[in-house]
Scaffold this motif. Structure first.
Motif, PDB file in Angstrom:
ATOM      1  N   GLU A 146       5.652   6.458   6.050  1.00 57.67           N
ATOM      2  CA  GLU A 146       4.531   7.011   6.806  1.00 57.67           C
ATOM      3  C   GLU A 146       4.463   8.519   6.594  1.00 57.67           C
ATOM      4  O   GLU A 146       5.482   9.209   6.639  1.00 57.67           O
ATOM      5  CB  GLU A 146       4.732   6.700   8.285  1.00 57.67           C
ATOM      6  CG  GLU A 146       3.576   7.107   9.163  1.00 57.67           C
ATOM      7  CD  GLU A 146       3.749   6.567  10.572  1.00 57.67           C
ATOM      8  OE1 GLU A 146       2.964   5.700  10.960  1.00 57.67           O
ATOM      9  OE2 GLU A 146       4.685   7.016  11.275  1.00 57.67           O
ATOM     10  N   ARG A 202       1.330  10.750  10.634  1.00 56.45           N
ATOM     11  CA  ARG A 202       1.385   9.443  11.317  1.00 56.45           C
ATOM     12  C   ARG A 202       0.066   8.678  11.270  1.00 56.45           C
ATOM     13  O   ARG A 202      -0.205   7.854  12.127  1.00 56.45           O
ATOM     14  CB  ARG A 202       1.860   9.598  12.760  1.00 56.45           C
ATOM     15  CG  ARG A 202       3.244  10.148  12.878  1.00 56.45           C
ATOM     16  CD  ARG A 202       3.696  10.144  14.314  1.00 56.45           C
ATOM     17  NE  ARG A 202       5.067  10.599  14.409  1.00 56.45           N
ATOM     18  CZ  ARG A 202       6.127   9.797  14.427  1.00 56.45           C
ATOM     19  NH1 ARG A 202       5.981   8.506  14.354  1.00 56.45           N
ATOM     20  NH2 ARG A 202       7.339  10.295  14.521  1.00 56.45           N
ATOM     21  N   LEU A 215       9.440   3.804   7.546  1.00 55.77           N
ATOM     22  CA  LEU A 215       9.066   3.051   8.723  1.00 55.77           C
ATOM     23  C   LEU A 215      10.136   1.979   8.912  1.00 55.77           C
ATOM     24  O   LEU A 215      10.282   1.088   8.075  1.00 55.77           O
ATOM     25  CB  LEU A 215       7.690   2.413   8.522  1.00 55.77           C
ATOM     26  CG  LEU A 215       6.968   2.003   9.778  1.00 55.77           C
ATOM     27  CD1 LEU A 215       6.624   3.223  10.606  1.00 55.77           C
ATOM     28  CD2 LEU A 215       5.700   1.265   9.414  1.00 55.77           C
ATOM     29  N   THR A 228      -1.150   7.487   8.021  1.00 52.48           N
ATOM     30  CA  THR A 228      -1.232   6.846   6.720  1.00 52.48           C
ATOM     31  C   THR A 228       0.133   6.283   6.336  1.00 52.48           C
ATOM     32  O   THR A 228       1.148   6.954   6.536  1.00 52.48           O
ATOM     33  CB  THR A 228      -1.655   7.880   5.652  1.00 52.48           C
ATOM     34  OG1 THR A 228      -2.820   8.570   6.114  1.00 52.48           O
ATOM     35  CG2 THR A 228      -1.950   7.238   4.326  1.00 52.48           C
ATOM     36  N   ARG A 229       0.137   5.063   5.774  1.00 49.08           N
ATOM     37  CA  ARG A 229       1.396   4.447   5.329  1.00 49.08           C
ATOM     38  C   ARG A 229       1.250   3.926   3.901  1.00 49.08           C
ATOM     39  O   ARG A 229       0.207   3.400   3.529  1.00 49.08           O
ATOM     40  CB  ARG A 229       1.791   3.290   6.251  1.00 49.08           C
ATOM     41  CG  ARG A 229       2.126   3.758   7.641  1.00 49.08           C
ATOM     42  CD  ARG A 229       2.479   2.606   8.532  1.00 49.08           C
ATOM     43  NE  ARG A 229       2.652   3.093   9.904  1.00 49.08           N
ATOM     44  CZ  ARG A 229       2.606   2.307  10.964  1.00 49.08           C
ATOM     45  NH1 ARG A 229       2.413   1.003  10.838  1.00 49.08           N
ATOM     46  NH2 ARG A 229       2.765   2.829  12.167  1.00 49.08           N
TER      47      ARG A 229
END
Length: 129
Positions: free
Chosen positions: A30, A34, A127, A36-37
């Protein structure tokens, strides 16, 4: 002096296998923002790095980035050092020459430049389920 340099090179090469190896960069990462992954995996011969955009927050400005979901963001990045890969990155419709460096088991740095002028650096965090 030449003998010392040769000795130092031999010592570094022989000690390299004893250096601590970082965990694989494979997994979901990530951005520090916080919102976009990315999913990263080793590909090709098992030393290259590939990845794709897998998640966007529901923040309004992310609406414009939805066409890039589940599309490659890194294809066959080449290892250029310990825990470091370099190649072409595709981020939100922009093409960058970039580097992904694994800083620790749970932190990556993504650095890229477009047109050799516009450069950005992002921190990414693993993550953990």
């Amino acid at each position: 002096m030449h003998n010392f340099t040769r000795w130092l090179a031999v010592a570094l090469v022989s000690l390299a296998p004893t250096l601590p190896a970082l965990a694989s960069p494979e997994g979901v990462w990530e951005l520090e923002t916080r919102d976009t992954r990315f999913s990263l995996n080793l590909c090709g011969d098992g030393t290259r790095l590939c990845g794709q955009l897998v998640w966007l927050s529901d923040v309004d400005y992310n609406e414009q980035y939805k066409p890039y979901l589940n599309r490659p963001m890194a294809e066959m990045l080449t290892p250029v050092g310990a825990n470091q890969w370099k190649g072409t990155l595709h981020l939100f419709g922009q093409r960058f020459s970039g580097t992904i460096t694994q800083r620790s088991e749970n932190q990556l740095t993504l650095s890229g430049c477009a047109f050799l002028v516009v450069c950005k650096t992002y921190q990414m965090y693993r993550l953990v389920p």
